[in-house]
Design a protein around this motif. Sequence first.
Motif, PDB file in Angstrom:
ATOM      1  N   ASN A 104       0.987  -1.151   0.067  1.00 37.96           N
ATOM      2  CA  ASN A 104       0.028  -0.065  -0.016  1.00 37.96           C
ATOM      3  C   ASN A 104       0.755   1.414   0.065  1.00 37.96           C
ATOM      4  OD1 ASN A 104      -2.262  -1.438  -0.054  1.00 37.96           O
ATOM      5  ND2 ASN A 104      -2.852  -1.328   2.111  1.00 37.96           N
ATOM      6  N   PHE A 105       1.997   1.231   0.763  1.00 36.95           N
ATOM      7  CA  PHE A 105       2.902   2.383   0.841  1.00 36.95           C
ATOM      8  C   PHE A 105       3.446   2.583  -0.467  1.00 36.95           C
ATOM      9  CE2 PHE A 105       7.099   3.984   1.845  1.00 36.95           C
ATOM     10  CZ  PHE A 105       6.740   5.292   2.201  1.00 36.95           C
TER      11      PHE A 105
ATOM     12  N   ARG B 174       1.028   4.109  -2.801  1.00 37.80           N
ATOM     13  CA  ARG B 174       0.740   5.737  -2.676  1.00 37.80           C
ATOM     14  C   ARG B 174       1.894   6.637  -2.905  1.00 37.80           C
ATOM     15  NH1 ARG B 174      -3.332   6.633   1.659  1.00 37.80           N
ATOM     16  NH2 ARG B 174      -2.421   8.857   1.621  1.00 37.80           N
ATOM     17  N   LEU B 175       3.049   5.914  -2.741  1.00 47.01           N
ATOM     18  CA  LEU B 175       4.340   6.666  -3.337  1.00 47.01           C
ATOM     19  C   LEU B 175       4.298   6.729  -5.018  1.00 47.01           C
ATOM     20  CD1 LEU B 175       7.123   5.772  -0.888  1.00 47.01           C
ATOM     21  CD2 LEU B 175       6.045   7.899  -1.037  1.00 47.01           C
TER      22      LEU B 175
ATOM     23  N   ILE C 235       1.868   9.355  -6.450  1.00 45.08           N
ATOM     24  CA  ILE C 235       2.373  10.771  -5.996  1.00 45.08           C
ATOM     25  C   ILE C 235       2.357  11.599  -7.367  1.00 45.08           C
ATOM     26  CG2 ILE C 235       3.719  12.650  -4.828  1.00 45.08           C
ATOM     27  CD1 ILE C 235       3.590  10.783  -2.597  1.00 45.08           C
TER      28      ILE C 235
ATOM     29  N   HIS D  45       1.771  15.258   0.696  1.00 43.91           N
ATOM     30  CA  HIS D  45       1.390  14.122   0.191  1.00 43.91           C
ATOM     31  C   HIS D  45       2.334  12.571   0.581  1.00 43.91           C
ATOM     32  CE1 HIS D  45      -1.109  16.256  -2.482  1.00 43.91           C
ATOM     33  NE2 HIS D  45      -1.800  15.055  -2.655  1.00 43.91           N
TER      34      HIS D  45
ATOM     35  N   GLU E 128       1.611  12.177   4.341  1.00 42.33           N
ATOM     36  CA  GLU E 128       0.138  11.314   4.425  1.00 42.33           C
ATOM     37  C   GLU E 128       0.355   9.837   4.277  1.00 42.33           C
ATOM     38  OE1 GLU E 128      -3.676  11.215   1.323  1.00 42.33           O
ATOM     39  OE2 GLU E 128      -2.842  13.164   2.001  1.00 42.33           O
ATOM     40  N   ALA E 129       1.207   9.472   3.002  1.00 39.46           N
ATOM     41  CA  ALA E 129       1.906   8.282   2.878  1.00 39.46           C
ATOM     42  C   ALA E 129       2.477   7.671   4.094  1.00 39.46           C
ATOM     43  CB  ALA E 129       2.493   8.084   1.609  1.00 39.46           C
TER      44      ALA E 129
ATOM     45  N   GLU F 125       0.224   6.552   7.049  1.00 37.90           N
ATOM     46  CA  GLU F 125      -0.279   5.482   6.996  1.00 37.90           C
ATOM     47  C   GLU F 125       0.487   4.372   7.208  1.00 37.90           C
ATOM     48  OE1 GLU F 125      -1.893   2.756   3.151  1.00 37.90           O
ATOM     49  OE2 GLU F 125      -2.589   4.784   3.071  1.00 37.90           O
TER      50      GLU F 125
END
Length: 164
Positions: free
Chosen positions: A105-106, A109-110, A113, A137, A140-141, A144
């Motif tokens: 998930n990380f 997310r990255l 961006i 952003h 935020e990642a 999480e």
Amino acid sequence: MKLYDVKAVARFLDVSERRVRQLRDEKVIAEVRPGLYDLIDTNHRYINYLRKRNPESDETIDYNTERAKLVRAKRKNEEYELQLKENKLHSSEDIEAVMKDMLVNFKARLMAIPAKLAPVLCKKTDRAEIFKLLKEHIDEALMELSDFNEAFGERGNDGETSND
């Protein structure tokens, strides 16, 4: 009674001649006459010596101690089972799965961006503003990623229903 020399005893016991002399010096085996041994007596003495050296032999096992070890192991196992049921302890497979999910998930997310911010950033000229948007952003990642309890809770409750 037939007597045998060091060489014959060593061959019979499957040890070196030097080891036979060491066993004699340690009083494990005995000479009948200087340099001569009774093969049967020597064999029995050597076997008894090996039995006494073996900590796993039946003669040296203390059954009360073994029983206490077994009870202790069973108690520890029950404690671990209870901790697993109370979610105070987690199996390595669960932790590995949660960590894998979190990192996937990380990464997603990255990786999102640039696609998400490219249209916005291409219109910006102020470095401070660009920095601020990127930092928000990324933070935020990272938030999480830092919330392990929530990630584990979501994974741990996959099959359960919530009363909320």
